[in-house]
Enzyme design. Structure first.
Site, PDB file in Angstrom:
ATOM      1  N   ARG A 162       1.509  -9.867   1.165  1.00  0.00           N
ATOM      2  CA  ARG A 162       1.230 -11.310   1.044  1.00  0.00           C
ATOM      3  C   ARG A 162       0.402 -11.595  -0.209  1.00  0.00           C
ATOM      4  O   ARG A 162       0.609 -12.617  -0.875  1.00  0.00           O
ATOM      5  CB  ARG A 162       0.509 -11.810   2.296  1.00  0.00           C
ATOM      6  CG  ARG A 162       0.364 -13.324   2.329  1.00  0.00           C
ATOM      7  CD  ARG A 162       0.099 -13.826   3.739  1.00  0.00           C
ATOM      8  NE  ARG A 162      -0.021 -15.271   3.745  1.00  0.00           N
ATOM      9  CZ  ARG A 162      -1.183 -15.924   3.728  1.00  0.00           C
ATOM     10  NH1 ARG A 162      -2.322 -15.248   3.712  1.00  0.00           N
ATOM     11  NH2 ARG A 162      -1.221 -17.242   3.745  1.00  0.00           N
ATOM     12  N   GLN A 199     -12.422   7.799  -3.617  1.00  0.00           N
ATOM     13  CA  GLN A 199     -12.177   6.943  -2.454  1.00  0.00           C
ATOM     14  C   GLN A 199     -10.774   6.344  -2.510  1.00  0.00           C
ATOM     15  O   GLN A 199     -10.108   6.190  -1.480  1.00  0.00           O
ATOM     16  CB  GLN A 199     -13.229   5.829  -2.407  1.00  0.00           C
ATOM     17  CG  GLN A 199     -13.021   4.797  -1.328  1.00  0.00           C
ATOM     18  CD  GLN A 199     -12.309   3.558  -1.833  1.00  0.00           C
ATOM     19  OE1 GLN A 199     -12.168   3.366  -3.039  1.00  0.00           O
ATOM     20  NE2 GLN A 199     -11.852   2.731  -0.930  1.00  0.00           N
ATOM     21  N   PHE A 221      -7.881   6.204   0.393  1.00  0.00           N
ATOM     22  CA  PHE A 221      -7.373   4.886   0.778  1.00  0.00           C
ATOM     23  C   PHE A 221      -5.853   4.865   0.666  1.00  0.00           C
ATOM     24  O   PHE A 221      -5.151   4.407   1.575  1.00  0.00           O
ATOM     25  CB  PHE A 221      -7.989   3.814  -0.129  1.00  0.00           C
ATOM     26  CG  PHE A 221      -7.556   2.412   0.205  1.00  0.00           C
ATOM     27  CD1 PHE A 221      -8.239   1.657   1.142  1.00  0.00           C
ATOM     28  CD2 PHE A 221      -6.459   1.837  -0.425  1.00  0.00           C
ATOM     29  CE1 PHE A 221      -7.841   0.355   1.454  1.00  0.00           C
ATOM     30  CE2 PHE A 221      -6.049   0.546  -0.127  1.00  0.00           C
ATOM     31  CZ  PHE A 221      -6.747  -0.197   0.820  1.00  0.00           C
ATOM     32  N   ASP A 274     -14.199  -1.626   3.108  1.00  0.00           N
ATOM     33  CA  ASP A 274     -13.631  -2.586   4.058  1.00  0.00           C
ATOM     34  C   ASP A 274     -13.445  -1.863   5.390  1.00  0.00           C
ATOM     35  O   ASP A 274     -13.857  -0.706   5.547  1.00  0.00           O
ATOM     36  CB  ASP A 274     -12.315  -3.177   3.541  1.00  0.00           C
ATOM     37  CG  ASP A 274     -11.261  -2.102   3.281  1.00  0.00           C
ATOM     38  OD1 ASP A 274     -11.514  -0.917   3.595  1.00  0.00           O
ATOM     39  OD2 ASP A 274     -10.182  -2.445   2.763  1.00  0.00           O
ATOM     40  N   LYS A 329     -17.464  -6.502  -1.054  1.00  0.00           N
ATOM     41  CA  LYS A 329     -16.257  -5.684  -1.227  1.00  0.00           C
ATOM     42  C   LYS A 329     -15.459  -6.118  -2.450  1.00  0.00           C
ATOM     43  O   LYS A 329     -15.041  -5.294  -3.264  1.00  0.00           O
ATOM     44  CB  LYS A 329     -15.369  -5.760   0.013  1.00  0.00           C
ATOM     45  CG  LYS A 329     -14.227  -4.748  -0.019  1.00  0.00           C
ATOM     46  CD  LYS A 329     -13.018  -5.200   0.755  1.00  0.00           C
ATOM     47  CE  LYS A 329     -12.182  -6.187  -0.035  1.00  0.00           C
ATOM     48  NZ  LYS A 329     -10.860  -6.466   0.571  1.00  0.00           N
TER      49      LYS A 329
END
Length: 411
Positions: free
Chosen positions: A185, A344, A348, A298, A279
């Protein structure tokens, strides 16, 4: 009409630079939620916009190939078109009608899309800068793997995930759109933002490409209503107000200038903008402002920390506070070092549903000895792993203890 090019159509249309897949994997880096404007336009071919130019990228084992299309202003220069169809269209005119006229003219008068050779060095540097190819990713993977067994296990499959160095304006306003959203989206929203407010660049196979909107275009008073009509909801106000605040309070060069500011100073400065929390500020710091130590947190990353690193398990906390964000970031910075944000991003990416087929390969690659030699036993309410050869001994001890208890009772 110009078409998306593919490497198999002829290497003469392409340029290249040496780059192993262990240093960069396009399919993972461009689709893991850092940037929202790249599309796979043919198998292994990714088309997007860097620096106001439309690129298609692909790669072989040791080479990164790239093709740059002429934008409307360059087409005007090279084809001798009348004034108004070229530079003025790209830089000044943003109306849909004028763009359709330009596209129609392009169809009537095809132009070559071969890049201009004198720009070769400049464009190669743009590509190196965008992917930060000066950073030796293989060396970082070794460092992270030696400090973190879980990372080493993941990295066997998820190689070549690099941190992009995006334009700060594009990065900031794209990530303002990520609030309570998912990647697919967000991609649609960013695309509509560019089509509505960005200058047109070119059209390929019925797909129109636009530059990212300027701060002045985003700050216009009519933008909020326009973006609400396009489905941006409450984010429309944040986009317009943040752009206006930057221009009114700081000036057009402010975002770029944050690259030279210390990490925490840059993050706190971004947090003063409407719609920018910790974030989002960390994402912008990491992905466009050269802050490799920024670790965006998050709910997804929090779950990784709890599940794979036993971070804060059992404390019952349900929301990500500023303190939790800071503490988890510090935990990973201590574990991985100054490029913690890059590390990270690998975890992720590995946890995204779209890449689960790759993650399943991890289980296939896991040595049988490791699987067969370990079994979980519950001891004092805690699960521990014990080598298989010790299991029978443990079970025998428990069985003997049970036998003695029964003997005592019968006595």
């Amino acid at each position: 009409m110009a078409k998306h090019t593919v490497l198999s159509s002829g290497a003469k249309l392409w340029r290249s630079l040496a780059c192993a897949k262990s240093e960069l994997r396009l399919d993972l880096t461009l689709a893991c939620g850092q940037s929202f404007r790249w599309r796979e336009t043919a198998e292994g071919h990714w088309t997007g916009v860097i620096g106001g130019r439309v690129w298609t990228l692909t790669q072989t084992d040791d080479t990164l190939w790239y093709h740059i299309y002429q934008s409307l202003d360059r087409q005007g220069e090279t084809s001798g078109r009348k004034k108004g169809a070229g530079v003025s269209l790209q830089l000044e005119d943003k109306s849909d009608n004028r763009f359709k006229e330009a596209v129609k003219k392009e169809e009537e008068e095809p132009v070559a899309v071969t890049p201009v050779h004198q720009d070769t060095k400049e464009e190669e540097e743009m590509l190196r800068d965008y992917f930060q190819l000066n950073v030796k990713l293989g060396d970082l993977y070794k460092e992270w793997g030696s400090a973190d067994h879980h990372f080493k296990h993941i990295a066997d499959i998820f190689t070549g995930i690099r941190m992009l160095r995006q334009d700060p304006t594009e990065c900031l306003f794209s990530f303002i759109c990520t609030s309570n959203n998912h990647i697919t989206r967000i991609q649609g929203m960013v695309e509509r933002l560019c089509q509505s407010l960005g200058a047109p660049l070119c059209q390929l196979d019925q797909t129109s490409y636009h530059n990212f909107p300027s701060l002045s275009a985003l700050a216009d008073t009519s933008v909020e209503a326009r973006l609400r009509d396009l489905g941006f909801g409450y984010r429309a106000r944040f986009l317009q107000q943040s752009a206006k605040q930057i221009l009114d309070t700081h000036g057009i060069q402010w975002l770029e200038g944050l690259r030279s500011a210390p990490y925490l100073q840059a993050r706190d400065a971004l947090r003063t903008l409407p719609g920018v929390g910790t974030k989002v500020a960390d994402c912008v710091c990491l992905m466009s402002l050269d802050k490799a130590e920024a670790v965006p947190i998050d709910t997804h990353v929090w779950q990784i920390a709890k599940r794979d690193y036993n971070y804060g398990s059992g404390n019952g906390q349900k929301t990500i506070t500023d303190k939790l964000h800071r503490d988890i970031g510090d935990f990973f910075r201590k574990l991985w070092g100054p490029y913690a944000g890059w590390a990270q991003s690998v975890l992720f990416c590995a946890d995204l549903k779209k890449f689960q087929n790759l993650k399943e390969m991890l289980h296939m690659k896991r040595p049988k000895k490791e699987e067969n030699d370990e079994e979980e036993l519950t001891v004092a309410g805690k699960k521990i792993k014990i080598k298989k050869e010790k299991i029978d001994t443990v079970k025998n001890i428990k069985a003997k203890a049970g036998h003695h208890k029964k003997a005592k009772k019968s006595a």
